[in-house]
Scaffold this active site. Sequence first.
Site, PDB file in Angstrom:
ATOM      1  N   LYS A   1      -1.990  -0.484  16.867  1.00 16.26           N
ATOM      2  CA  LYS A   1      -2.726   0.495  16.054  1.00 16.26           C
ATOM      3  C   LYS A   1      -3.533   1.446  16.930  1.00 16.26           C
ATOM      4  O   LYS A   1      -3.706   2.620  16.583  1.00 16.26           O
ATOM      5  CB  LYS A   1      -3.622  -0.210  15.034  1.00 16.26           C
ATOM      6  CG  LYS A   1      -2.862  -1.023  13.979  1.00 16.26           C
ATOM      7  CD  LYS A   1      -1.833  -0.193  13.209  1.00 16.26           C
ATOM      8  CE  LYS A   1      -1.322  -0.937  11.982  1.00 16.26           C
ATOM      9  NZ  LYS A   1      -0.220  -0.233  11.282  1.00 16.26           N
TER      10      LYS A   1
ATOM     11  N   ASP B   1      15.781   1.375   9.554  1.00 13.86           N
ATOM     12  CA  ASP B   1      14.740   0.696  10.320  1.00 13.86           C
ATOM     13  C   ASP B   1      14.036   1.774  11.148  1.00 13.86           C
ATOM     14  O   ASP B   1      14.705   2.509  11.885  1.00 13.86           O
ATOM     15  CB  ASP B   1      15.399  -0.360  11.232  1.00 13.86           C
ATOM     16  CG  ASP B   1      14.374  -1.257  11.934  1.00 13.86           C
ATOM     17  OD1 ASP B   1      13.281  -0.772  12.280  1.00 13.86           O
ATOM     18  OD2 ASP B   1      14.688  -2.444  12.128  1.00 13.86           O
TER      19      ASP B   1
ATOM     20  N   ILE C   1      -6.954  -5.416   1.765  1.00 18.32           N
ATOM     21  CA  ILE C   1      -6.536  -4.860   0.473  1.00 18.32           C
ATOM     22  C   ILE C   1      -5.832  -5.961  -0.321  1.00 18.32           C
ATOM     23  O   ILE C   1      -4.916  -6.619   0.196  1.00 18.32           O
ATOM     24  CB  ILE C   1      -5.588  -3.648   0.683  1.00 18.32           C
ATOM     25  CG1 ILE C   1      -6.272  -2.547   1.522  1.00 18.32           C
ATOM     26  CG2 ILE C   1      -5.109  -3.089  -0.663  1.00 18.32           C
ATOM     27  CD1 ILE C   1      -7.525  -1.936   0.942  1.00 18.32           C
TER      28      ILE C   1
ATOM     29  N   SER D   1      -2.823   3.249   9.900  1.00 21.11           N
ATOM     30  CA  SER D   1      -3.261   2.463  11.051  1.00 21.11           C
ATOM     31  C   SER D   1      -4.112   1.299  10.529  1.00 21.11           C
ATOM     32  O   SER D   1      -3.825   0.773   9.444  1.00 21.11           O
ATOM     33  CB  SER D   1      -4.031   3.398  12.003  1.00 21.11           C
ATOM     34  OG  SER D   1      -4.506   2.710  13.118  1.00 21.11           O
TER      35      SER D   1
ATOM     36  N   ILE E   1       0.838  -1.210   0.000  1.00 16.11           N
ATOM     37  CA  ILE E   1       0.000   0.000   0.000  1.00 16.11           C
ATOM     38  C   ILE E   1       0.870   1.256   0.000  1.00 16.11           C
ATOM     39  O   ILE E   1       0.597   2.222  -0.715  1.00 16.11           O
ATOM     40  CB  ILE E   1      -0.917  -0.015   1.256  1.00 16.11           C
ATOM     41  CG1 ILE E   1      -1.956  -1.127   1.144  1.00 16.11           C
ATOM     42  CG2 ILE E   1      -1.585   1.338   1.459  1.00 16.11           C
ATOM     43  CD1 ILE E   1      -2.751  -1.368   2.434  1.00 16.11           C
TER      44      ILE E   1
END
Length: 263
Positions: free
Chosen positions: A164, A69, A193, A146, A24
């Site tokens: 989240k 990272d 998704i 999130s 995404i």
Amino acid sequence: MSQVFQPGLYAGKTVFVTGGSSGINQRIAEAFGELGAKVAINGRKVEKLEAAVKALRSKGITAEGYAADVRDYVALEGALEAAVKALGPIDVLVCGAAGNFPAPVAMMSSNGFKAVMDIDVLGTFNACRAAFERLTKPGAVILAISAPQAQVAYPMQAHVCAAKAGVDMLVKTLAMEWGPVGVRVMSIWPGPIDDTEGMQRLAGDPEVKKKVEQALPLQRFGTKDEVAQLALFLASPAARYITGSIHAVDGGMSLIGGQLLSM
Ligand code: COA
């Protein structure tokens, strides 16, 4: 390519996306680039990052990659500083880096829980904190990726649910603290998704996928582009009075119970 937004809407703007070399987040970076933005993507794995930068450049997008990272503040701050030197102050920060694996708490190690908390919560904090001095003020926008897990409890997702929820409260607090200097901060909740590592892990079995689709109000998985369209809107002047809010792009997933992912 976005057909909704004005071509060149993000011309001259710098967009920095953590976890931007896949899924995404990669599509979000590309969508901003297609509307003229200069794009900096960050990821942990150098090879994956380089391939993603190459793919963006092949589409005529100005793109740079910065390996770090998100759990390592100093490394991430270095990445942001390098991006600002190359592309200018950050107009849109997308905190997309996230960790996930399905596991019941009884089978999860303390370190496994910590890995997700660190990537999601600390990583989002680190990106926002390190970016703050490097944001265009007023006018910058921060989007945290999130998930519905922030509000709906899902078995096998305790670490993600906790993380989240933490990300969303960080977003709301930052919106209050940074609103007065002209920085808007919002959360995006992608639901299931297609064609993402996350969904491959959670609903990779075609039978499971079919059941999840049938349970969703919109009866199908979403696309990466549908998430990117929301990001494009939230970062645009059309959303200039929006901050501190949570935006689901989930086909209605957050309206149904938490058994969805354990079907
Ligand atoms: N089941 C149970 N525990 C797991 C696991 C799994 N599938 N995958 C990782 N862990 C545990 C490890 O066992 C380790 O704990 P231990 O030291 O007690 O054994 C801990 O998580 C850390 O794992 P490590 O291999 O050191 O990797 P990491 O710190 O780099 O992060 C992930 C691990 C899984 C969180 C990370 O690689 C990740 O999320 N990758 C997927 C990205 C993704 O799907 N993104 C989309 C998000 S929706």
